[in-house]
Design an enzyme around this catalytic site. Structure first.
Site, PDB file in Angstrom:
ATOM      1  N   HIS A  16      61.314  58.702  43.275  1.00  0.00           N
ATOM      2  CA  HIS A  16      61.736  58.431  44.655  1.00  0.00           C
ATOM      3  C   HIS A  16      60.780  59.143  45.600  1.00  0.00           C
ATOM      4  O   HIS A  16      60.655  60.376  45.538  1.00  0.00           O
ATOM      5  CB  HIS A  16      63.159  58.949  44.897  1.00  0.00           C
ATOM      6  N   HIS A 137      69.964  51.049  36.582  1.00  0.00           N
ATOM      7  CA  HIS A 137      70.771  52.267  36.756  1.00  0.00           C
ATOM      8  C   HIS A 137      72.062  52.031  35.985  1.00  0.00           C
ATOM      9  O   HIS A 137      72.918  51.257  36.414  1.00  0.00           O
ATOM     10  CB  HIS A 137      71.053  52.540  38.236  1.00  0.00           C
TER      11      HIS A 137
HETATM   12  C1  NCD Z   1      68.651  59.173  43.392  1.00  0.00           C
HETATM   13  C2  NCD Z   1      68.313  59.269  44.879  1.00  0.00           C
HETATM   14  O1  NCD Z   1      68.547  60.320  45.475  1.00  0.00           O
HETATM   15  O2  NCD Z   1      67.800  58.304  45.443  1.00  0.00           O
HETATM   16  N1  NCD Z   1      69.552  60.249  43.081  1.00  0.00           N
HETATM   17  C3  NCD Z   1      69.763  60.776  41.851  1.00  0.00           C
HETATM   18  O3  NCD Z   1      70.640  61.624  41.737  1.00  0.00           O
HETATM   19  N2  NCD Z   1      69.058  60.406  40.810  1.00  0.00           N
HETATM   20  C4  NCD Z   1      69.204  57.835  43.068  1.00  0.00           C
HETATM   21  C5  NCD Z   1      69.252  57.525  41.596  1.00  0.00           C
HETATM   22  O4  NCD Z   1      68.228  57.388  40.942  1.00  0.00           O
HETATM   23  O5  NCD Z   1      70.364  57.417  41.058  1.00  0.00           O
HETATM   24 ZN    ZN Z   2      66.427  57.562  40.592  1.00  0.00          ZN
END
Ligand code: NCD
Ligand code: ZN
Length: 349
Positions: A16, A137
């Site tokens: 991300h 996911h």
């Molecule tokens: C991710 C995010 O913050 O965008 N958060 C996480 O806890 N992994 C989203 C995701 O990949 O589930």
């Molecule tokens: Zn993620």
């Protein structure tokens, strides 16, 4: 035991980067060590179309630190309105390497995700035809299912039926967190892969909850019990081609994490390679770190491995910041709770 390790430059198959000031702040943490990354599309609003992906790609390229050699591998966020033709065009463009399935409401910024899989069947069938992977996911959102069971239930209720309904669809089980996930990944052929995060190899739910609640260890899918952590470690260090690194490094600023209702996401881009070397050394598998971080992912995605190499050196505890400052606020770096001894001593840029 040698205190140096040279491997092909790694890639991150689940990352991300966000947008704007946060993107600017976190991008150098990834480009320092990684050559490529699969960029998650859960922006607000999400990256849904080829046009959205092109625009986001442009913003990432514009935010690159000077001299960085980094290729963002773009993804599209699957919605019930996604057009199969646009997905095919995205694949043909070469820019988009996967489509991401978020069950609606499963995690951060997933409100536009999919509630009814029948609605996206034509898209999935088109993807199977053209060989474009679906990154999943894997958690159900049924409120009656315990959050620690959501991955295992998803496999039975959603993933396995989906794979049977669309034969030939290439699927990546994203950030698996359980022995059930490992087992199911192993049941597939070369059309099924699974990413594993850095932090799920290093912590279990005791680390998050014993002696006080540690919000910087909270992510989705949530860390599970130690038995699952052991299964993930065994899988990641096995060298099996189906398992590869996806850090799921997911920055949220400290106020958003240290809150009465804190966001899910662990930010590990900064020290991931040191963390992984620690885990692989502990498991007696340093010689398989390259497979996990640099070889298996490209092979699944049908891309060549990187030609450049990085060298890691074992020595004094690695110096890395506890947090990075970004224009969107401070972001705490994943703290494994003990010193890390392997540093990236030489990287191409
Ligand atoms: C991710 C995010 O913050 O965008 N958060 C996480 O806890 N992994 C989203 C995701 O990949 O589930
Ligand atoms: Zn993620």
């Amino acid at each position: 035991m040698s205190d140096q390790l040279t491997i092909r430059r790694p890639d991150d198959w689940h990352l991300h980067l966000r947008d704007g000031a946060m993107l600017q702040g976190v991008l150098p943490e990834t480009t320092r060590h990684f050559a490529r990354a699969i960029i998650m599309p859960n922006l607000v609003p999400p990256v849904v179309t080829l046009a959205d992906a092109r625009a986001y790609h442009g913003r990432i390229m514009a935010a690159l630190p000077p001299g960085a050699e980094f290729e963002p591998l773009m993804t599209l966020y699957l919605t019930e309105n996604t057009d199969p033709g646009d997905v095919a065009a995205a694949h043909a463009s070469g820019l988009v390497k996967a489509v991401k399935l978020y069950p609606a409401g499963a995690t951060t910024n997933s409100a536009s995700g999919v509630s009814n899989l029948d609605a996206v069947r034509p898209v999935l069938e088109r993807m199977a035809e053209i060989g474009l992977p679906l990154c999943v996911h894997g958690e159900v959102t049924d409120p009656s299912v315990d959050i620690f069971d959501r991955e295992a239930v998803f496999i039975d209720r959603v993933l396995d039926p989906l794979r049977r309904a669309v034969p030939g669809l290439r699927v990546v089980m994203e950030h698996i967190t359980t022995a059930d996930g490992v087992e199911y990944a192993r049941s597939g052929g070369d059309d099924l892969g699974a990413t594993i995060t850095t932090h799920h190899l290093m912590i279990n739910r005791n680390h998050m909850l014993v002696g006080g609640i540690r919000p910087h260890y909270y992510c989705l899918p949530v860390v599970k019990r130690a038995r699952h952590q052991r299964a993930l470690r065994a899988a990641a260090t096995s060298g099996e081609a189906r398992f590869f690194l996806g850090t799921d490094s997911a920055p949220h600023n400290d106020p958003a994490k240290e809150s009465a209702c804190g966001c899910a996401g662990v930010f590990s881009a900064t020290n991931t390679m040191s963390c992984l070397a620690y885990v692989f050394e502990e498991e007696g598998a340093l010689e398989r770190l390259e497979a996990f971080a640099s070889l298996n992912g490209p092979a699944f995605y049908g891309l060549p491995p990187n030609e450049a190499r990085i060298t890691m050196t074992r020595g004094q505890p690695v110096d890395y910041p506890a947090k990075i400052e970004t224009g969107a606020g401070p972001v705490t770096v994943f703290d494994p709770g003990h010193p890390l001894l392997w540093a990236v001593s030489d990287a191409p840029v």
